[in-house]
Design an enzyme around this catalytic site. Structure first.
Site, PDB file in Angstrom:
ATOM      1  N   ASP A 536     103.122 -66.122-104.360  1.00  0.00           N
ATOM      2  CA  ASP A 536     104.379 -66.391-105.050  1.00  0.00           C
ATOM      3  C   ASP A 536     104.520 -65.442-106.230  1.00  0.00           C
ATOM      4  O   ASP A 536     103.571 -64.761-106.620  1.00  0.00           O
ATOM      5  CB  ASP A 536     104.435 -67.856-105.502  1.00  0.00           C
ATOM      6  CG  ASP A 536     103.260 -68.238-106.390  1.00  0.00           C
ATOM      7  OD1 ASP A 536     103.117 -67.635-107.473  1.00  0.00           O
ATOM      8  OD2 ASP A 536     102.484 -69.139-106.013  1.00  0.00           O
ATOM      9  N   GLU A 616      85.374 -45.472 -82.978  1.00  0.00           N
ATOM     10  CA  GLU A 616      86.067 -46.316 -83.969  1.00  0.00           C
ATOM     11  C   GLU A 616      85.897 -45.746 -85.382  1.00  0.00           C
ATOM     12  O   GLU A 616      86.818 -45.786 -86.193  1.00  0.00           O
ATOM     13  CB  GLU A 616      85.534 -47.750 -83.909  1.00  0.00           C
ATOM     14  CG  GLU A 616      86.024 -48.509 -82.682  1.00  0.00           C
ATOM     15  CD  GLU A 616      85.340 -49.867 -82.484  1.00  0.00           C
ATOM     16  OE1 GLU A 616      85.981 -50.757 -81.910  1.00  0.00           O
ATOM     17  OE2 GLU A 616      84.166 -50.024 -82.888  1.00  0.00           O
TER      18      GLU A 616
END
Ligand code: GLA
Length: 734
Positions: A536, A616
């Site tokens: 928030d 990777e």
């Protein structure tokens, strides 16, 4: 002047570049809302609410025989309970004599440059050249209650913040039972949709859009935190509003605790939006002379659809909410050991991860949960912020030196607001737990919540955490909160003040954050609450980034980050590449795609680098390079949602455009591959129509105008296989 007052008409006009807000001191001194929307070209909107006699809508006594004047029908700025307005109100005060009617009338106002910081609360800040503040003082003559409404106008950012300071100017104590921050009324409200963002742990901020209907639509939390379940952000928009078109209003609460956001369509189709601290379990004593400041709401309006609304919030929150030395800097690319090791690690294991990571260009190791007390699982030790010498024999400093020697920074995890029963802290201070007298309390993740309303608890945490931060060269803090509040009762407050604890808890959290961020200004703080359970605007004032979700599955993250992007900028969204099969969903997504998705945020890794294949690792290298190349575009650029993953399950796309529009990055993920599939066209946005852009697609370099790209779209090359991603970099040719 962003704020003007026409003394004769009693009209206030607040102007931003692309919006206007009007209100008027109406009959008998009632402050009435007139308008919020696109600039009105000099007209005022008093004509919009013609006087009508409405049965069962009461009239203030002074109106005498005039039955057309009723607060139940007029548009209001700050409606109070007991005034004859039967809709949702902002204020309810219980006076000493048991009455609770409040009748607020205009008394005075002032306009000044700049904006004052509300004490103890986060806020959208700005210098005198950026923001102007209007304060309107309303008062109830009979009870001595005063409300100072604050409107801060950010002209260039197209934003207005609102809050209220409620003061008891009488000689009698009073109790505040309801103190919301903002009310936004509109006539003819049937034409709107409302968008809220619901969710759950590991699936936060799902967009939910519905036409308004008579009665109320409410998004709220009584969990003590803003929560995964509903976000304190709502949008009201035209029924046909889309990403690029339609009028949209946003209300974002700059607060991290209980909240309510209500949308009410009344009997005459007037619409009322309200937002503020949830009145449930809220009961604040206001002694004579005392005042209560509500947290603020940031309002934005856009005539350019939902995308325009989001970009206004992004700019505002990037520059006028987030603070500190990391606000405008590239954040370090980190690797977090949580999904790599969970609680099972030691110094050597962490150093191994860091060594491998440093070789691939990663810049920081974040040591997550498990480094303190006897924390080998989640049943103990919260509160005991001292290092587990079994795991880290060289202490934090020893570990830190080894990590720093690799050229890596070290970050650390805390969950300051919590306490385990099996902890030294609990044995010493059982009364520091939030818990009703005589009850055992409700456990959650085996833990209890500390009473953050107590100064001594905040002091203890400040000294414990700052001692840790001083003990080694720690450059990052992940601030977690892994349960919600129950049994909310503080041993330190009298019975009559227990209704203050939820809010005092939040104030305690803010004061601890304020002290720590001030004492350690170069430390990067990342908020977290079981992922994005406290994502928030309140937290963003202290922590410029927040871990977006515990769900690290790239395909699920597309939805979570999509919903989050409506209000919050990419720079604030913590996003990591994790291992596959994914720990939350079991899904396997190509490594490249995981990088493309995580790069739409504050980028990092959450896996054991030492277990990656050579291929990777190569991919990590190129992801790190790509993020270093594009970080400014991602952090400062305009964000465009090109698809809605809740409607389009075939593919997803989003785009960043630099502020000068010379660069753009288009991201595309094929979610569901199909045989003989139609060509996917992506329509980039925000480019300069006349400018020419070069880009590479399908191995070929191409050159097109901004107009061609935006109007004609860009056909995506055929991709085989689910969950494949590609990015297109557009660069203006000068
Ligand atoms: C929460 C966080 C995770 C991790 C764990 C540790 O769930 O969201 O990222 O830090 O706690 O216990």
């Amino acid at each position: 002047m962003a704020i003007t007052f026409d003394g004769q008409a009693g009209v206030f006009i607040l102007r931003t570049r692309r919006s206007e807000y009007q209100m008027q001191i109406g009959r008998f001194g009632y402050l009435q809302h007139l308008y919020y929307g696109s600039p009105a070209g000099g007209s005022t909107f008093g004509y919009r609410t013609p006087p009508v006699d409405r049965s069962f809508s009461g009239n203030p006594y002074e109106a005498g025989k005039d039955r057309t004047f009723s607060l139940d029908v007029l548009l209001q700025e700050y409606p109070a309970f007991g005034s004859g307005d039967f809709r949702e109100t902002c204020l309810r005060v219980l006076y000493q004599d048991g009455s609770s009617d409040t009748d607020l009338r205009y008394r005075s106002h002032s306009i000044r440059p700049g904006k004052q910081k509300p004490q103890g609360l986060p806020y959208v800040y700005g210098g005198e050249d950026e923001v102007e503040t209007l304060e309107i003082l309303l008062a109830d003559e009979k009870t001595g209650l005063e409300v100072a409404l604050q409107y801060a106008v950010f002209e260039d950012r197209d934003a207005i913040t609102r809050s209220a300071v409620i003061r008891n100017a009488s000689a009698q104590p009073a109790r505040l039972l309801r103190a919301l921050s903002c009310c936004l009324d509109a006539p003819d409200g049937e034409r709107f949709d409302v968008i809220t963002f619901y969710g759950r742990h590991a699936m936060e901020r799902s967009e939910e859009r519905t036409p308004v209907r008579h009665g109320k639509i409410v998004a709220d939390s009584i969990r003590g935190a803003s929560s995964h379940q509903q976000n304190p952000f709502v949008v009201l928009c035209d029924r046909n509003a889309g990403e690029d078109c339609g009028r949209c209003y946003g209300l974002s609460f700059v607060y991290s605790g209980n909240f309510t956001a209500g949308v009410e369509l009344d009997q005459f189709n007037a619409l009322r939006l309200t937002m503020g601290i949830h009145p449930e379990a809220f009961d604040w004593q206001l002694l004579p002379g005392e005042s209560f400041t509500t947290p603020e709401v940031a309002l934005c309006y856009s005539e350019e659809g939902l995308g325009g609304l989001s970009r206004r919030y992004h700019r505002l929150y990037r520059k006028n909410l987030c603070r500190g030395s990391w606000r405008d800097k590239r954040r370090p690319i980190l690797v977090n050991n949580w999904e790599a090791t969970y609680f099972r690690f030691d110094e050597d294991k962490l150093v191994e991860i860091a060594r491998e990571a440093s070789e691939l260009g990663i810049e920081m190791l974040v040591m997550d949960d498990g480094w303190f007390g006897k924390r080998d699982g989640d049943t103990c030790s919260l509160g005991d912020w001292t290092v587990d010498a079994g795991k880290l024999p060289g202490g934090l400093d020893g570990l830190c030196r080894r990590i720093n020697a690799l050229g890596m920074k070290l970050g650390i995890w805390f969950e300051p607001e919590m306490i385990s029963e099996d902890s030294q802290l609990y044995r010493e201070h059982p009364d520091w737990v939030l818990r009703s007298p005589g009850r055992d309390g409700v456990r959650s993740r085996y833990q209890f919540v500390l009473d953050m309303s107590r100064g001594e608890v905040v002091d203890y945490l400040y000294s414990a955490l700052s001692a840790v931060l001083r003990s080694a060269n720690l450059e990052y803090v992940k601030w977690d909160m892994n349960r919600h509040l129950c049994n909310v009762w503080s041993a330190q407050l009298p019975a009559g003040r227990q209704g203050e604890v939820y809010h005092r808890y939040v104030l305690g959290v803010y004061s601890l954050l304020e002290r720590l961020t001030a004492a350690f200004p170069d430390v990067l703080f990342e908020g977290c609450s079981g992922g994005g359970g406290r994502f928030d605007a309140g937290m963003l004032y202290y922590t410029p980034q927040i871990w977006c979700s515990d769900n690290t599955d790239a395909i699920e993250r597309i939805k979570i980050q999509y919903g989050t992007s409506f209000c919050y900028p990419a720079s604030t969204i913590g996003a990591h590449v994790s291992a596959c099969p994914n720990h939350q969903t079991g899904r396997t997504v190509p490594f490249h795609t995981r990088g493309v998705v995580a790069m739409a945020g504050a980028f990092g890794y959450e896996l054991d680098i030492s277990k990656l294949t050579a291929e990777e690792k190569e991919e990590v290298r190129s992801q790190v390079e790509a993020f270093k190349k594009h970080h400014a575009l991602i952090r400062e650029g305009d964000y465009y949602r090109l698809t809605n993953p809740f409607q389009n399950s075939r593919y997803a796309a989003w785009q960043f455009v630099s502020p000068d529009r010379a660069h753009a990055l288009l991201c595309y993920v094929l979610i569901h591959a199909q045989a003989s599939a139609p060509v996917v066209y992506l329509y980039p946005r925000g480019l300069l129509p006349e400018a020419r852009y070069t880009f590479e697609l399908g191995g070929e370099s191409q050159l097109l105008t901004g107009a061609a790209l935006m109007q004609g779209g860009l056909p995506m090359p055929r991709i085989r296989g689910d969950y494949r991603a590609l990015t297109v970099e557009l660069e203006q040719v000068l």
